[in-house]
Design an enzyme around this catalytic site. Structure first.
Site, short mmCIF file in Angstrom:
data_model
loop_
_atom_site.label_atom_id
_atom_site.label_comp_id
_atom_site.label_asym_id
_atom_site.label_seq_id
_atom_site.Cartn_x
_atom_site.Cartn_y
_atom_site.Cartn_z
N HIS A 1 0.82 -1.22 0.00
CA HIS A 1 0.00 0.00 0.00
C HIS A 1 0.85 1.26 0.00
CE1 HIS A 1 0.75 0.73 4.29
NE2 HIS A 1 0.26 -0.46 4.61
N CYS B 1 2.51 -4.88 6.71
CA CYS B 1 2.36 -4.66 5.27
C CYS B 1 3.68 -4.20 4.65
CB CYS B 1 1.28 -3.61 5.02
SG CYS B 1 -0.37 -4.13 5.55
#
Length: 165
Positions: free
Chosen positions: A123, A140
């Site tokens: 992301h 992430c």
């Protein structure tokens, strides 16, 4: 309304529309056949066969050493996964999902009486209020918003991703 005024209004509308930034890009180059993440080097590569199409500097989970095992451990997984989906409404600009946890991850966590966690993504950073320096995610892989726009356009669902120590 005169023809000249109408033409001016239409031209102004198109001009204003062109000023806005569209985060959804198009990509017409070679397909991305795999992704490699090298956690130790903080690098991610989009590959077509053995050719590197793009290279990115990345941030990882706030506990970057080792394989993610449990929800909340702050680690980025290691192993072979695939891109599961695209999220156009991500809290972090745009994101693509990583298929963690797999069956082995789930079995290990359950044997320990814990949850393996999930919702691992590649992301952007737009809504992150921290320093944007170093490792800051919950597990992430983060890149800049501009880079995420490029990745979002290039990577397709089911693309293999290999996350290496």
């Amino acid at each position: 309304m005169s023809f000249t005024r109408m033409l001016l209004v239409v031209a102004l509308a198109f001009g204003l529309a062109a000023c806005g930034h569209n985060k959804f890009r198009t990509y017409n180059g070679p397909s991305v056949t795999s992704i490699q993440v090298h956690k130790g080097a903080r690098k991610m590569y989009l590959l077509h066969g053995s050719d590197v199409l793009e290279e990115y500097d990345i941030s990882l989970g706030f506990q970057p050493l080792g394989h993610k095992q449990f929800e909340g451990d702050g680690k980025t997984p290691e192993g072979a996964y695939f891109i599961s989906h695209h999220n156009p409404k991500s809290r972090y600009h745009l994101s693509v999902g990583v298929s963690y946890p797999n069956e082995k991850d789930v079995a290990f966590a359950q044997a320990q009486g814990k949850s393996p966690g999930g919702d691992i993504m590649i992301h952007g950073r737009s809504n992150y209020k921290g320093t944007n320096i170093g490792d800051w995610t919950a597990g992430c892989i983060a890149v800049t918003d501009s880079e995420m726009e490029e990745i979002y356009a290039m990577v397709r669902r089911n693309t293999p991703i290999f996350i290496l120590p």
